[in-house]
Structures are given as C-alpha cells and as structure tokens.
Design a protein around this motif. Structure first.
Motif, PDB file in Angstrom:
ATOM      1  N   ASN A 166      -0.627  20.631 -13.014  1.00 29.40           N
ATOM      2  CA  ASN A 166      -1.179  21.762 -13.758  1.00 29.40           C
ATOM      3  C   ASN A 166      -1.175  21.596 -15.273  1.00 29.40           C
ATOM      4  OD1 ASN A 166       1.531  22.423 -14.250  1.00 29.40           O
ATOM      5  ND2 ASN A 166       1.514  24.249 -12.952  1.00 29.40           N
ATOM      6  N   THR A 167      -0.446  20.625 -15.837  1.00 33.14           N
ATOM      7  CA  THR A 167      -0.629  20.389 -17.272  1.00 33.14           C
ATOM      8  C   THR A 167      -1.991  19.751 -17.541  1.00 33.14           C
ATOM      9  OG1 THR A 167       0.542  18.265 -17.176  1.00 33.14           O
ATOM     10  CG2 THR A 167       1.826  20.195 -17.824  1.00 33.14           C
ATOM     11  N   THR A 168      -2.519  18.999 -16.576  1.00 34.39           N
ATOM     12  CA  THR A 168      -3.869  18.448 -16.718  1.00 34.39           C
ATOM     13  C   THR A 168      -4.887  19.581 -16.710  1.00 34.39           C
ATOM     14  OG1 THR A 168      -3.146  16.453 -15.571  1.00 34.39           O
ATOM     15  CG2 THR A 168      -5.508  16.788 -15.777  1.00 34.39           C
ATOM     16  N   SER A 169      -4.717  20.522 -15.811  1.00 37.15           N
ATOM     17  CA  SER A 169      -5.592  21.690 -15.757  1.00 37.15           C
ATOM     18  C   SER A 169      -5.510  22.479 -17.056  1.00 37.15           C
ATOM     19  CB  SER A 169      -5.188  22.573 -14.575  1.00 37.15           C
ATOM     20  OG  SER A 169      -5.910  23.774 -14.555  1.00 37.15           O
ATOM     21  N   ALA A 170      -4.313  22.717 -17.534  1.00 43.96           N
ATOM     22  CA  ALA A 170      -4.135  23.500 -18.763  1.00 43.96           C
ATOM     23  C   ALA A 170      -4.748  22.790 -19.965  1.00 43.96           C
ATOM     24  CB  ALA A 170      -2.659  23.768 -19.001  1.00 43.96           C
ATOM     25  N   ALA A 171      -4.592  21.465 -20.028  1.00 43.22           N
ATOM     26  CA  ALA A 171      -5.175  20.709 -21.133  1.00 43.22           C
ATOM     27  C   ALA A 171      -6.697  20.789 -21.106  1.00 43.22           C
ATOM     28  CB  ALA A 171      -4.720  19.260 -21.074  1.00 43.22           C
ATOM     29  N   ALA A 172      -7.276  20.697 -19.922  1.00 47.48           N
ATOM     30  CA  ALA A 172      -8.730  20.786 -19.801  1.00 47.48           C
ATOM     31  C   ALA A 172      -9.221  22.177 -20.207  1.00 47.48           C
ATOM     32  CB  ALA A 172      -9.157  20.460 -18.372  1.00 47.48           C
ATOM     33  N   ILE A 173      -8.512  23.211 -19.786  1.00 45.56           N
ATOM     34  CA  ILE A 173      -8.869  24.577 -20.184  1.00 45.56           C
ATOM     35  C   ILE A 173      -8.820  24.722 -21.698  1.00 45.56           C
ATOM     36  CG2 ILE A 173      -8.021  26.960 -20.178  1.00 45.56           C
ATOM     37  CD1 ILE A 173      -7.277  26.532 -17.218  1.00 45.56           C
ATOM     38  N   ALA A 174      -7.734  24.238 -22.305  1.00 48.67           N
ATOM     39  CA  ALA A 174      -7.583  24.358 -23.760  1.00 48.67           C
ATOM     40  C   ALA A 174      -8.685  23.620 -24.495  1.00 48.67           C
ATOM     41  CB  ALA A 174      -6.213  23.838 -24.186  1.00 48.67           C
ATOM     42  N   VAL A 204      -9.210  14.594 -18.406  1.00 40.30           N
ATOM     43  CA  VAL A 204      -9.490  15.827 -19.136  1.00 40.30           C
ATOM     44  C   VAL A 204     -10.846  15.734 -19.835  1.00 40.30           C
ATOM     45  CG1 VAL A 204      -8.762  17.253 -21.103  1.00 40.30           C
ATOM     46  CG2 VAL A 204      -7.075  16.486 -19.418  1.00 40.30           C
ATOM     47  N   ALA A 205     -11.109  14.617 -20.483  1.00 42.48           N
ATOM     48  CA  ALA A 205     -12.391  14.434 -21.168  1.00 42.48           C
ATOM     49  C   ALA A 205     -13.557  14.524 -20.189  1.00 42.48           C
ATOM     50  CB  ALA A 205     -12.402  13.095 -21.898  1.00 42.48           C
ATOM     51  N   ASP A 206     -13.421  13.874 -19.042  1.00 43.73           N
ATOM     52  CA  ASP A 206     -14.482  13.908 -18.039  1.00 43.73           C
ATOM     53  C   ASP A 206     -14.721  15.334 -17.544  1.00 43.73           C
ATOM     54  OD1 ASP A 206     -14.654  11.165 -18.273  1.00 43.73           O
ATOM     55  OD2 ASP A 206     -13.571  10.738 -16.415  1.00 43.73           O
ATOM     56  N   ALA A 207     -13.638  16.064 -17.330  1.00 36.35           N
ATOM     57  CA  ALA A 207     -13.759  17.427 -16.821  1.00 36.35           C
ATOM     58  C   ALA A 207     -14.448  18.338 -17.826  1.00 36.35           C
ATOM     59  CB  ALA A 207     -12.384  17.975 -16.469  1.00 36.35           C
ATOM     60  N   VAL A 208     -14.054  18.232 -19.087  1.00 36.33           N
ATOM     61  CA  VAL A 208     -14.647  19.073 -20.119  1.00 36.33           C
ATOM     62  C   VAL A 208     -16.143  18.773 -20.258  1.00 36.33           C
ATOM     63  CG1 VAL A 208     -14.645  19.593 -22.586  1.00 36.33           C
ATOM     64  CG2 VAL A 208     -12.481  19.395 -21.349  1.00 36.33           C
ATOM     65  N   ALA A 209     -16.489  17.492 -20.203  1.00 38.97           N
ATOM     66  CA  ALA A 209     -17.905  17.114 -20.298  1.00 38.97           C
ATOM     67  C   ALA A 209     -18.709  17.676 -19.133  1.00 38.97           C
ATOM     68  CB  ALA A 209     -18.032  15.599 -20.352  1.00 38.97           C
ATOM     69  N   LEU A 210     -18.122  17.656 -17.937  1.00 41.99           N
ATOM     70  CA  LEU A 210     -18.834  18.129 -16.753  1.00 41.99           C
ATOM     71  C   LEU A 210     -19.066  19.631 -16.781  1.00 41.99           C
ATOM     72  CD1 LEU A 210     -19.979  17.467 -13.908  1.00 41.99           C
ATOM     73  CD2 LEU A 210     -17.657  17.873 -13.019  1.00 41.99           C
ATOM     74  N   HIS A 211     -18.105  20.368 -17.364  1.00 46.85           N
ATOM     75  CA  HIS A 211     -18.148  21.833 -17.278  1.00 46.85           C
ATOM     76  C   HIS A 211     -18.503  22.482 -18.606  1.00 46.85           C
ATOM     77  CE1 HIS A 211     -16.703  21.717 -13.165  1.00 46.85           C
ATOM     78  NE2 HIS A 211     -15.769  20.847 -13.543  1.00 46.85           N
ATOM     79  N   GLY A 212     -19.305  21.791 -19.381  1.00 45.37           N
ATOM     80  CA  GLY A 212     -19.725  22.338 -20.667  1.00 45.37           C
ATOM     81  C   GLY A 212     -20.572  23.583 -20.564  1.00 45.37           C
ATOM     82  N   VAL A 213     -21.075  23.885 -19.390  1.00 40.60           N
ATOM     83  CA  VAL A 213     -21.941  25.057 -19.209  1.00 40.60           C
ATOM     84  C   VAL A 213     -21.146  26.343 -18.959  1.00 40.60           C
ATOM     85  CG1 VAL A 213     -23.858  23.689 -18.346  1.00 40.60           C
ATOM     86  CG2 VAL A 213     -22.158  24.573 -16.727  1.00 40.60           C
ATOM     87  N   ALA A 214     -19.824  26.263 -18.923  1.00 44.46           N
ATOM     88  CA  ALA A 214     -19.014  27.459 -18.661  1.00 44.46           C
ATOM     89  C   ALA A 214     -19.332  28.553 -19.676  1.00 44.46           C
ATOM     90  CB  ALA A 214     -17.530  27.100 -18.717  1.00 44.46           C
ATOM     91  N   THR A 215     -19.380  29.795 -19.222  1.00 45.02           N
ATOM     92  CA  THR A 215     -19.867  30.890 -20.058  1.00 45.02           C
ATOM     93  C   THR A 215     -18.777  31.673 -20.780  1.00 45.02           C
ATOM     94  OG1 THR A 215     -19.882  32.319 -18.099  1.00 45.02           O
ATOM     95  CG2 THR A 215     -21.937  31.188 -18.673  1.00 45.02           C
ATOM     96  N   ASP A 216     -17.609  31.821 -20.171  1.00 43.09           N
ATOM     97  CA  ASP A 216     -16.505  32.536 -20.813  1.00 43.09           C
ATOM     98  C   ASP A 216     -15.191  32.063 -20.201  1.00 43.09           C
ATOM     99  OD1 ASP A 216     -16.254  33.788 -18.339  1.00 43.09           O
ATOM    100  OD2 ASP A 216     -16.748  35.799 -19.054  1.00 43.09           O
ATOM    101  N   GLY A 217     -14.092  32.712 -20.581  1.00 41.16           N
ATOM    102  CA  GLY A 217     -12.787  32.250 -20.135  1.00 41.16           C
ATOM    103  C   GLY A 217     -12.592  32.309 -18.637  1.00 41.16           C
ATOM    104  N   LEU A 218     -13.111  33.335 -17.981  1.00 40.69           N
ATOM    105  CA  LEU A 218     -12.964  33.424 -16.534  1.00 40.69           C
ATOM    106  C   LEU A 218     -13.758  32.337 -15.833  1.00 40.69           C
ATOM    107  CD1 LEU A 218     -12.993  37.279 -15.867  1.00 40.69           C
ATOM    108  CD2 LEU A 218     -11.025  35.732 -15.924  1.00 40.69           C
ATOM    109  N   ASP A 219     -14.908  32.003 -16.368  1.00 41.05           N
ATOM    110  CA  ASP A 219     -15.699  30.907 -15.811  1.00 41.05           C
ATOM    111  C   ASP A 219     -14.958  29.584 -15.982  1.00 41.05           C
ATOM    112  OD1 ASP A 219     -17.841  29.677 -14.563  1.00 41.05           O
ATOM    113  OD2 ASP A 219     -19.089  29.605 -16.356  1.00 41.05           O
ATOM    114  N   VAL A 220     -14.343  29.397 -17.153  1.00 35.59           N
ATOM    115  CA  VAL A 220     -13.531  28.189 -17.387  1.00 35.59           C
ATOM    116  C   VAL A 220     -12.369  28.138 -16.405  1.00 35.59           C
ATOM    117  CG1 VAL A 220     -11.986  27.057 -19.040  1.00 35.59           C
ATOM    118  CG2 VAL A 220     -14.215  27.920 -19.792  1.00 35.59           C
TER     119      VAL A 220
END
Length: 335
Positions: A166-174, A204-220
């Motif tokens: 979950n630190t990987t998840s948290a880093a990607a969210i941040a 983390v970099a790959d995840a952020v690049a893939l989900h760049g279309v997220a609209t708000d915090g709940l979507d993230v």
C-alpha cells in the motif's frame, strides 16, 4: 443515509456540516479567561478550540475515542514492490484481533475502542499498471464499509491500515493528485532495497501515466487505491457527517484523506495530522494539504500508530482547556 455510487458520495461531501460557530466563539472566550498568559499553551490552545467547534460545546470532554484499522490486499504487490508477501496482511489482521500489535497497546493506553475491518483479503485489487485497481462497485463497497464502521457515539476517530503494497498505492495517488516525478513520492516503505525501490518507482510512474484521465480524488482512489485506503476515506467522510474530529495517521492514511480533499474543498477541515512519518514524501503531502503534524518521531509503522499516540496530545489540550480555572474562578488577577 449512506451512498450507492461515487456521484452520490460526491453529493454527500458537498453537503457536509461545518463546525459550530457559537461553540468556537465560546471556546475562544473561555481560552482567553484561563489562568495562563495568552498563548502560553501554544498549539494546545488551537487544538482545544478546533475540537470544541466540531463537538458543538465550548467546554468539551474527550471520553470515547475510536481507532479503526482497515486491511486490504493489492494486486500490484505481485510486481515485487514490497519486502513482505501478501500473506502478511492476513497474519497481521489476526495479530490485531488478538491484541498483539503496537496499535492495540496505544489504543489501550489512551482509552480508545479499537475495531479491525478486513476487506476481501482473498481478493486483491487489480494491478493498477494494467487498469483501474477497483471497479466503481468495489470502491463504493469499501468506502461504505469505512462509513459504516464509525461509531456514532465516538468523540474522536483515528483510522489506520494494513496492506502489503500500500505504500506503492499511496505514492501513485500522491503523484497523480499533486504532480511531480514518481521518485518524489516513492519511498522504501517496509524497507525495500535499492533495486526494488527503482522497480517500485517505475511502477508508480507507469500507473500515473496510465491513469492521467482521472477526474477527481475519488476517481484517483478507484484507479490507484486499495480497499483499505477507501475504507479510511469512507470513515473520515462519515466522521465529518457526525462532526467527529479525526486525527490522521501517516503516509498511506494521508493519501486516502487527500482523495477527499481533491474531491471537495474543505473536506478535511475536521482532520488534524497526528504525526509526520519517516516515509520521505509524507511531509511533502502534509504541506500540500496544509496540515502541520503534532508529532515527528520517525515512525513508519502505519496501523494508525502515530495518530493514536497523538490522542494523548489532544487529550492534554482538552483537559487544560476544559479543566483549568478561569482568573475569576481562581481569584487571580488577570492584570
């Protein structure tokens, strides 16, 4: 009333209550009459008044704190981003339930009820480098589990977590919420070595690049989070609906809370930061949220441990505010 979709939760967040202004004004007036020089108790004075506003009384007590630990498993853990296998999540849940973890001792020390909420541990979230971690139905179920876990009779809430990866998840969210490079937000978590850290940063970099279309915090949260992060976010939101103040824990809890803050302005007004953890990017995330930690002790355990320790600070603030005599009561000249 709960919610059955992310849009319904967004509507709930937009209509949450604010602190009681009369209680805030009464607490400020009382603070100015206590037998001490003005400002002599520093942040304790601000904390007591903040708490009074949310509890709706100028002279509050803190008698019924609740600690909730949420647990979930992450599909991204299969990428080798953690020093421990996913089986440890189940084992630690058993330890929590048997009273053997650090958080059990801290909750007991500060008189807090402690609850453990495991969330589908046999069903890890999806690998978020390949698609969203959760469907909307899955994230809503976890958010509602957090919402429902809050005791309406509690007068303070601490939420913590357990979940390998979950630190990987948290880093990607941040990284997705606040920008910057993946390396700015990715740390060693449970103590991974240099090669695993490089892998984790790339994930983390790959995840952020893939989900760049997220609209708000709940979507993230849906795309990059875990069930335990969603559980914490749901509990924090429920606490706001009940005007229960919250002490926020470390890096992972802060990432979960940030998803609320990036969905609705002011969503964390009822929240204070319990501590700054040893996870390198935690301080940066607290700065982004405008939260100054109460403690900084080099903790990196999670579980809600740092926030639970800060219950003592808040209890001290409230004891002084509500228990001290005023100048008039003590027969002391106030100058």
């Amino acid at each position: 009333m709960s919610f059955d979709s992310l849009d319904a939760l967004r509507a709930r967040l937009a209509g949450m209550p604010d602190p009681d202004q009369a209680a805030l004004e009464g607490a400020a007036a009382r603070n100015g009459q206590l037998t001490k020089p003005p400002g002599a108790l520093g942040r304790l004075e601000d904390l007591a008044q903040w708490y009074a506003g949310w509890r709706g009384t100028p002279r509050p007590d803190l008698d019924a704190p609740q600690v909730i630990v949420f647990a979930g498993n992450h599909g991204v853990a299969a990428r080798g981003v953690s020093a421990f296998p996913p089986e440890v999540t189940v084992q630690m849940v058993a330890n929590f339930e048997q009273g053997g973890a650090a958080i059990n001792q801290l909750a007991r020390t500060f008189g807090a009820r402690m609850d453990v909420v495991p969330l589908d541990l046999d069903q890890p979230t999806a690998d978020f480098t390949k698609g969203p971690a959760m469907t909307e139905g899955e994230v809503v179920a976890a958010l509602r589990a957090g919402w429902d876990a809050v005791d309406p009779g509690a007068d303070l809430l601490v939420v913590g977590e357990m979940g390998i990866g979950n630190t990987t998840s948290a880093a990607a969210i941040a990284a997705r919420l606040f920008g910057g490079d993946a390396a700015d937000w990715t740390g060693r978590g449970t103590g991974v070595g240099a090669a695993a850290l490089a892998l984790k940063t790339q994930v983390v970099a790959d995840a952020v690049a893939l989900h760049g279309v997220a609209t708000d915090g709940l979507d993230v949260l849906m795309r990059l989070g875990g069930r335990e992060l969603a559980g914490m976010a749901g509990a924090i939101a429920r606490a706001r609906s009940l005007r229960i103040p919250v002490i926020m824990d470390g890096f992972i809890c802060t990432a979960a809370a940030a998803c609320l803050a990036r969905t609705q302005d002011g969503a964390l007004d009822h929240v204070v930061a319990g501590h700054q953890s040893a996870e390198g990017a935690h301080g940066r995330m607290l700065d982004a949220l405008g939260k100054e930690p109460l403690l900084s002790l080099g903790l990196r355990l999670g579980e809600g441990s740092g926030a639970a320790l800060a219950i003592g600070v808040l209890k001290g603030a409230i004891a002084c505010h509500s228990g001290m005599a005023t100048f008039a009561e003590a027969g002391v000249s106030d100058g």
